[in-house]
Design a protein around this motif. Structure first.
Motif, mmCIF file in Angstrom:
data_model
loop_
_atom_site.group_PDB
_atom_site.id
_atom_site.type_symbol
_atom_site.label_atom_id
_atom_site.label_comp_id
_atom_site.label_asym_id
_atom_site.label_seq_id
_atom_site.Cartn_x
_atom_site.Cartn_y
_atom_site.Cartn_z
ATOM 1 N N ILE A 231 104.299 30.788 7.144
ATOM 2 C CA ILE A 231 103.321 29.790 6.681
ATOM 3 C C ILE A 231 103.508 29.533 5.188
ATOM 4 N N LEU B 159 101.785 19.919 4.039
ATOM 5 C CA LEU B 159 101.345 20.705 5.197
ATOM 6 C C LEU B 159 100.125 21.574 4.898
ATOM 7 N N VAL C 198 97.613 22.739 7.962
ATOM 8 C CA VAL C 198 97.723 24.161 8.310
ATOM 9 C C VAL C 198 96.409 24.878 8.019
ATOM 10 N N TYR D 236 93.924 23.904 10.723
ATOM 11 C CA TYR D 236 94.235 24.602 11.971
ATOM 12 C C TYR D 236 93.777 26.062 11.895
#
Length: 107
Positions: free
Chosen positions: A37, A47, A51, A54
């Motif tokens: 990540i 991102l 991310v 999420y």
């Protein structure tokens, strides 16, 4: 019973407070600790928001059932801990006084 209501409200409040811990602490920890990540976000800063979103949803999805399950749905209180007016309650089937009363704490 006010005593049962107070216990139910206190346990519900505490479980709601506990719900915040995984949502606040896990996503930043995972963003910095998991190399895949961390590297993906470093390579493509765009991102970061998807991310993080999420991870928040996953942590909330795991944290909600866990925090609700900490306290049982049905609580019990001994008659001598409840108000005096409940002390003389008699079970019609047995003719004996109740020793334990049950209450639903709610969600």
């Amino acid at each position: 019973s006010r005593v049962a209501a107070e216990r139910g409200v206190n346990s519900t409040t505490l479980s709601r407070a506990m719900l915040q811990a995984p949502v606040y602490f896990l996503p930043p920890a995972l963003m910095g600790a998991v190399p895949a990540i961390r590297n993906a976000v470093a390579a493509s800063p765009g991102l970061r928001v998807p991310v993080t979103t999420y991870l928040l949803l996953v942590c909330f999805g795991i944290g909600l059932p866990a925090s609700v399950a900490v306290f049982p749905q049905m609580g019990e209180i001994r008659v001598d801990e409840a108000e005096e007016k409940y002390g003389g309650a008699i079970d019609e089937r047995t003719g004996k006084g109740y020793e334990v009363l049950f209450y639903n704490k709610g969600l």
